[in-house]
Design a protein around this motif. Structure first.
Motif, short mmCIF file in Angstrom:
data_model
loop_
_atom_site.label_atom_id
_atom_site.label_comp_id
_atom_site.label_asym_id
_atom_site.label_seq_id
_atom_site.Cartn_x
_atom_site.Cartn_y
_atom_site.Cartn_z
N VAL A 36 0.87 -1.17 0.00
CA VAL A 36 0.00 0.00 0.00
C VAL A 36 0.90 1.21 0.00
O VAL A 36 1.64 1.46 0.96
CB VAL A 36 -0.93 0.00 1.23
CG1 VAL A 36 -1.80 1.24 1.23
CG2 VAL A 36 -1.78 -1.25 1.25
N LEU A 37 0.89 1.94 -1.10
CA LEU A 37 1.75 3.11 -1.24
C LEU A 37 0.89 4.36 -1.11
O LEU A 37 0.15 4.72 -2.01
CB LEU A 37 2.46 3.08 -2.59
CG LEU A 37 3.28 1.81 -2.86
CD1 LEU A 37 3.82 1.83 -4.28
CD2 LEU A 37 4.39 1.69 -1.85
N ALA A 38 1.00 4.98 0.02
CA ALA A 38 0.20 6.19 0.26
C ALA A 38 1.00 7.42 -0.16
O ALA A 38 2.21 7.45 -0.03
CB ALA A 38 -0.13 6.27 1.75
N PRO A 39 0.33 8.42 -0.66
CA PRO A 39 1.02 9.64 -1.10
C PRO A 39 1.36 10.54 0.09
O PRO A 39 0.95 11.70 0.17
CB PRO A 39 -0.02 10.29 -2.02
CG PRO A 39 -1.32 9.86 -1.47
CD PRO A 39 -1.09 8.45 -0.95
N ARG A 40 2.11 10.02 1.04
CA ARG A 40 2.39 10.75 2.28
C ARG A 40 3.13 12.07 2.06
O ARG A 40 2.74 13.08 2.63
CB ARG A 40 3.16 9.88 3.26
CG ARG A 40 2.34 8.74 3.81
CD ARG A 40 1.19 9.27 4.63
NE ARG A 40 0.50 8.15 5.23
CZ ARG A 40 -0.74 8.17 5.62
NH1 ARG A 40 -1.45 9.25 5.48
NH2 ARG A 40 -1.30 7.12 6.14
N PRO A 41 4.22 12.13 1.27
CA PRO A 41 4.90 13.42 1.12
C PRO A 41 3.96 14.50 0.58
O PRO A 41 3.95 15.63 1.07
CB PRO A 41 6.04 13.13 0.16
CG PRO A 41 6.30 11.66 0.34
CD PRO A 41 4.95 11.06 0.61
N ASP A 42 3.14 14.16 -0.43
CA ASP A 42 2.20 15.13 -0.97
C ASP A 42 1.17 15.53 0.08
O ASP A 42 0.85 16.70 0.26
CB ASP A 42 1.44 14.55 -2.18
CG ASP A 42 2.37 14.28 -3.35
OD1 ASP A 42 3.47 14.88 -3.38
OD2 ASP A 42 2.00 13.48 -4.21
N GLU A 43 0.66 14.53 0.76
CA GLU A 43 -0.37 14.76 1.78
C GLU A 43 0.17 15.62 2.92
O GLU A 43 -0.46 16.57 3.35
CB GLU A 43 -0.81 13.39 2.30
CG GLU A 43 -2.07 13.37 3.08
CD GLU A 43 -2.42 11.94 3.42
OE1 GLU A 43 -1.77 11.37 4.33
OE2 GLU A 43 -3.33 11.38 2.80
N TRP A 44 1.37 15.28 3.42
CA TRP A 44 1.93 16.01 4.56
C TRP A 44 2.29 17.44 4.19
O TRP A 44 2.15 18.34 4.99
CB TRP A 44 3.14 15.27 5.12
CG TRP A 44 2.78 14.00 5.82
CD1 TRP A 44 1.53 13.59 6.21
CD2 TRP A 44 3.66 12.96 6.21
NE1 TRP A 44 1.59 12.36 6.81
CE2 TRP A 44 2.88 11.94 6.83
CE3 TRP A 44 5.02 12.76 6.09
CZ2 TRP A 44 3.44 10.78 7.34
CZ3 TRP A 44 5.58 11.60 6.60
CH2 TRP A 44 4.79 10.62 7.20
N SER A 45 2.79 17.65 2.96
CA SER A 45 3.14 19.02 2.57
C SER A 45 1.91 19.89 2.43
O SER A 45 1.96 21.10 2.62
CB SER A 45 3.94 19.01 1.26
OG SER A 45 3.12 18.58 0.19
#
Length: 138
Positions: free
Chosen positions: A111-120
Motif C-alpha cells: 500500500v503506497l500512500a502519497p504521504r509526502p504530498d499529503e503532509w506538505s
C-alpha cells in the motif's frame, strides 16, 4: 498507521526484533479490560511488530485513595480487578511475540500512500490510510 511503517522498515533492513509499547491508553482510564488490550495486541502483531513491552504499572500507595497516582498508560497494578488474570495475558503476549519474531514476513500487496504530498499540503494526518491508496502487486 505508524506501526506498519515501522514494521515495513524493519523488514527492509532485516530487523527481527520490533518492540512496541503495549497496553498504553487503549481506552479511557478505569474502563479498560483485558479484552481491550488483547484486541490492541493482536492488531499490532498483525501489522508486523512483534515484541510487546507492557506499559503502565502505576505505583499508588494505599493512603493516596482513589484514583491514586494515575499518570500515563492504563491503570495496571495489583488493585486492578483483573490483576489475577494478567499473567495469562502476559503469557499469551509472550508466546505470540516469540512466534512472530521467528516467522518471516510475507506480503502480497504494498500500500503506497502519497504521504509526502499529503503532509506538505495538510500536515501529519492521524488516519490509517488516505482516502484513495494506491495498490501495487508485489
Amino acid at each position: 498507521m505508524v506501526d506498519k511503517y515501522v514494521a515495513s522498515a524493519a523488514n527492509l533492513t532485516g530487523q527481527r526484533l520490533r518492540s512496541f509499547e503495549a497496553m498504553t491508553n487503549a481506552v479511557p482510564v478505569f474502563r479498560e479490560t483485558l479484552q481491550d488490550f488483547k484486541r490492541g495486541l493482536d492488531a499490532t502483531l498483525l501489522t508486523g511488530l512483534n515484541h510487546p513491552i507492557m506499559h503502565g504499572f502505576n505505583y499508588t500507595p494505599l493512603d493516596a485513595g482513589f484514583p491514586g497516582w494515575v499518570r500515563f498508560g492504563n491503570y495496571l497494578n495489583e488493585r486492578t480487578p483483573w490483576w489475577p488474570h494478567f499473567k495469562q495475558f502476559s503469557d499469551y503476549a509472550a508466546r505470540l511475540g516469540t512466534v512472530m519474531r521467528h516467522s518471516d514476513a510475507r506480503a502480497r500487496i504494498a500500500v503506497l500512500a502519497p504521504r509526502p504530498d499529503e503532509w506538505s499540503k495538510y500536515g501529519l494526518l492521524i488516519q490509517p490510510f488516505p482516502k484513495w491508496p494506491t495498490l501495487v502487486s508485489v
